[in-house]
Design an enzyme around this catalytic site. Structure first.
Site, PDB file in Angstrom:
ATOM      1  N   LYS A 171      -5.283  -3.499   5.780  1.00 41.15           N
ATOM      2  CA  LYS A 171      -4.890  -4.195   4.548  1.00 41.15           C
ATOM      3  C   LYS A 171      -4.917  -5.712   4.742  1.00 41.15           C
ATOM      4  CE  LYS A 171      -2.078  -0.670   2.238  1.00 41.15           C
ATOM      5  NZ  LYS A 171      -2.483   0.462   3.043  1.00 41.15           N
ATOM      6  N   HIS A 220       6.594   4.926  -3.863  1.00 41.91           N
ATOM      7  CA  HIS A 220       5.267   4.330  -3.755  1.00 41.91           C
ATOM      8  C   HIS A 220       4.165   5.379  -3.670  1.00 41.91           C
ATOM      9  CE1 HIS A 220       7.445   0.642  -3.168  1.00 41.91           C
ATOM     10  NE2 HIS A 220       8.043   1.152  -2.114  1.00 41.91           N
ATOM     11  N   ARG A 243     -12.558   6.110   0.421  1.00 40.22           N
ATOM     12  CA  ARG A 243     -12.667   7.572   0.373  1.00 40.22           C
ATOM     13  C   ARG A 243     -12.545   8.005  -1.084  1.00 40.22           C
ATOM     14  NH1 ARG A 243      -7.339   8.720  -0.724  1.00 40.22           N
ATOM     15  NH2 ARG A 243      -5.793   7.371   0.222  1.00 40.22           N
ATOM     16  N   GLU A 271       4.435  -8.933   1.332  1.00 44.33           N
ATOM     17  CA  GLU A 271       3.969  -9.454   0.058  1.00 44.33           C
ATOM     18  C   GLU A 271       5.131  -9.637  -0.910  1.00 44.33           C
ATOM     19  OE1 GLU A 271      -0.531  -7.608  -0.287  1.00 44.33           O
ATOM     20  OE2 GLU A 271       1.086  -6.699  -1.439  1.00 44.33           O
TER      21      GLU A 271
END
Length: 691
Positions: free
Chosen positions: A116, A235, A292, A200
């Site tokens: 990420k 999440h 994917r 973040e």
């Protein structure tokens, strides 16, 4: 085109790939663990090979063993599905070295987007808007906290190599940062083998919108429009839909073009998803790219008339994309609900057990585009179910607890919503806890129905989504009583038929219909609600009076007539006070699962001739909530603790569960160490509550 492929996965995605491959005339080879010897994906493939014990690290994550099997059976390619090895660049390299086609993107693209933090840096260079945050390599805890302090709380910690909601924590306050970081890193190591995290800014009321992209080896790349995946818990996605409600044409094009640019930047090939986080004002930021096929790909298939697995196979074989960008129009609206073995009322705690009953709504399996498998007018089938399990299969603690994906299509969002609500009311599962009733409340709730979407929708509407348990209504009690009476009559008929000299069916001594010549036979049935398995609540008293032409029941002092068929059929239609009543009752020991009016009530029958079944202990006991492994112990024998203080952390089904002190008290003894496997319900600590 390939003649034989190996599917390096399990569950519904393995079944899904096998279905498309069969339609294309391609033979399939399944791999399975010892826990999956009788699994559905093993049955639907042409061949199947055992690759190891139940634990994924010893079976489905054994890339070397999978490649060995593929070569031995003559497969030309490997489809990795999603999860497990699907985004493992090393495995993709190993496939190429073994002369096998990896049905997925190039290893270099996976490496570029697999981290990420690296992906954020790449997108930053490509001028794609990013959420403020820290994506660096320095993972010193103090530095990470300093970055969080700089960004401003709340912040989101995310496993850099993560996905599927694993290794993510929202931190509201600076004083909670280090504990959340440690937990996030433990889960990241366990799930992905990499403790690296990024930090973040946690946006308030964001939407999660993703773009499906597809590229071939000839330089073509398209986007198949967007999916809204905002409805999440922990999440992890719960509902997904396509197209995103309220998406203007210009923003759809802008997000699609940005996604294609991101794919081109890394030389992407195959199916991928570029995920964005969007503010309510329409601004959007790059979040990550999943290299994917996604779990939620069916909604894209339903609105675009495509089979994305077929596209994967064709592109991997070197063929061009089947459609150009201008051919990818949106047709109707599709919604997907993930049906999980979990208990929403217990914080979505995963459930394990056997699917003793799995009644599904009328549907097609893997109905795909062209809009094939569909009704009149070339429309897609209204209801599709992608499932990797059948009635009688077990949901084990070793893998993800998904039971099925329920997908509906409508000409517009309103019709799709109505079809989803109806389909959920017809989806009946007995044997373990599920989220079906929760999904129905979610779909019918004002927030989702009115497209008031953001990733905090569930928490924001907790009061309506998690209502207090309602008492069983009269129709439910009537159905439950009727089912017991039917069962009694069935046993009597069976005993009579099994005698050496069967009794005369008219013999009153062999009858269980309860009728008496010179009076009315009355009896009383007692039920209790079984909302949590704990029992112990005030029982419902249902009086039954047998008459020559039927029976009546008494509830709360009022008499209600049941038609004769009601006393002989607890499954289907009966008449209550002259009105038709539809319902289904499934018995599980002393529990009666009553499905009626779109609801599911579980009643415990207080059988006067037998001991009540054993139930789960009441909350607050310091026991393992399910089978798992101890990953952290924060208390020691002789330690005084405060209520709510974390004592032990267990890992089960890829998630962490914290066992906290139920009250102030003394930890007398810790019964397990880090790394120990613990059985469901096992005491973890000896604890003495404060006086």
């Amino acid at each position: 085109m390939f003649t034989k492929i190996l599917i390096a996965n399990r569950g519904e995605i393995a079944c899904r790939v096998a279905a498309t491959a069969r339609r294309m005339g391609i033979r399939t080879v399944a791999v399975y663990s010892e826990a999956d010897a009788g699994a559905r994906h093993v049955a639907v493939c042409d061949e199947a090979v055992l690759i190891g014990p139940a634990a994924a690290k010893d079976s489905y994550l054994r890339g070397d063993r999978i490649i060995e099997v593929a070569r031995a059976c003559g497969a030309q390619a490997i489809h990795p599905g999603y999860g497990f090895l699907s985004e493992n660049a090393g495995f993709a390299d190993a496939c190429a070295q073994a002369g096998l086609v990896f049905i997925g993107p190039p290893a270099a693209a996976m490496r570029a987007m697999g981290s990420k933090s690296a992906a954020k840096q790449l997108m930053e260079g490509a001028q794609v808007p990013l959420v403020p945050g820290y994506h660096g390599d320095d993972q010193d805890p103090e530095l990470l906290q300093a970055q969080a302090n700089r960004i401003g709380y709340p912040v989101l910690l995310k496993a850099s190599a993560g996905g599927g909601g694993k290794g993510m924590r929202v931190v509201e306050r600076a004083e909670d940062f280090q504990a959340a970081l440690a937990s996030c890193q433990r889960e990241a190591v366990s799930s992905f083998g990499d403790a690296k995290v990024l930090v973040e800014k946690y946006l308030q009321r964001p939407r999660h919108i993703e773009i499906q992209v597809f590229a071939d080896t000839r330089g073509n790349c398209v986007y198949l429009h967007e999916r809204d995946c905002s409805v999440q818990r922990r999440h992890q996605k719960v509902l997904e839909e396509a197209p995103a409600p309220g998406m203007p044409l210009d923003r759809r094009a802008a997000m699609g073009e940005a996604a294609v640019a991101a794919a081109r930047a890394v030389g992407y090939v195959g199916a991928g998803t570029v995920e964005f986080i969007a503010n309510q004002d329409g601004s959007f930021y790059f979040m990550e790219m999943n290299t994917r096929l996604q779990v939620e790909h069916p909604v894209t298939e339903m609105i675009t008339g495509t089979d994305l697995v077929e596209w994967q196979l064709r592109v991997a074989a070197g063929q061009p994309l089947p459609k150009r960008q201008e051919e990818l129009a949106i047709h109707g609206h599709a919604i997907e609900a993930r049906v999980y073995a979990e208990n929403p009322e217990k914080g979505f705690l995963p459930s394990i057990g056997t699917l003793q009953v799995m009644d599904t709504p009328a549907h097609v399996a893997f109905a795909l585009g062209g809009h094939a498998g569909a009704g009149s007018g070339g429309e897609p089938a209204a209801v599709r179910i992608d499932a990797g399990v059948r009635q009688g299969d077990a949901i084990s603690p070793f893998y993800d607890p998904m039971i099925a994906k329920l997908i509906v299509w409508g000409v517009d969002r309103g019709q799709a919503l109505a079809r989803m609500a109806q389909a959920l009311s017809e989806f009946h599962i007995v044997g373990l806890a599920t989220n079906i009733a929760f999904l129905k409340r979610l779909v019918e709730g004002d927030a989702f129905a009115n497209a008031d979407l953001d990733t905090g929708l569930i928490e924001r509407n907790a009061a309506t989504l998690f209502p207090p348990a309602a008492p069983a209504p009269l129709p439910v009690l009537a159905l439950a009583a009727s089912a017991l009476l039917q069962e009694e009559q069935g046993r009597t008929r069976s005993l009579s038929a099994n005698r050496a000299n069967p009794a005369n069916p008219a013999d009153p001594w062999s009858s269980a219909h309860g009728w008496r010549l010179n009076g009315v036979y009355r009896r009383r049935l007692a039920f209790t609600d079984d909302y949590t398995g704990a029992g112990g609540n005030e029982p419902y008293r249902v009086g039954v009076a047998y008459h020559a032409r039927g029976c009546t029941i008494e509830v709360d002092g009022r008499q209600h007539a049941l038609a004769p068929a009601a006393c002989g059929d607890g499954h289907g239609t009966l008449r209550l006070d002259g009105n038709a009543l539809q319902g289904t009752v499934h018995r599980e020991g002393e529990l009666l699962h009553v499905f009626s009016g779109g609801g599911h009530h579980v009643l415990a029958w207080q059988d006067p001739l037998a001991h009540a079944g054993e139930h789960e202990a009441a909350g607050g006991r310091l026991t393992a909530p399910m089978p798992g492994k101890v990953v952290a112990v924060m208390a020691s024998g002789g330690q005084h603790v405060k209520k709510g203080e974390p004592l032990v952390i267990m890992e089960a089904m890829k998630m962490e569960h914290t066992i906290a002190a139920p009250s102030d008290g003394l930890v007398e003894e810790v019964l397990y160490r880090v790394g120990d496997q613990v059985a469901d319900g096992a005491p973890l600590l000896a604890f003495q509550a404060a006086a």
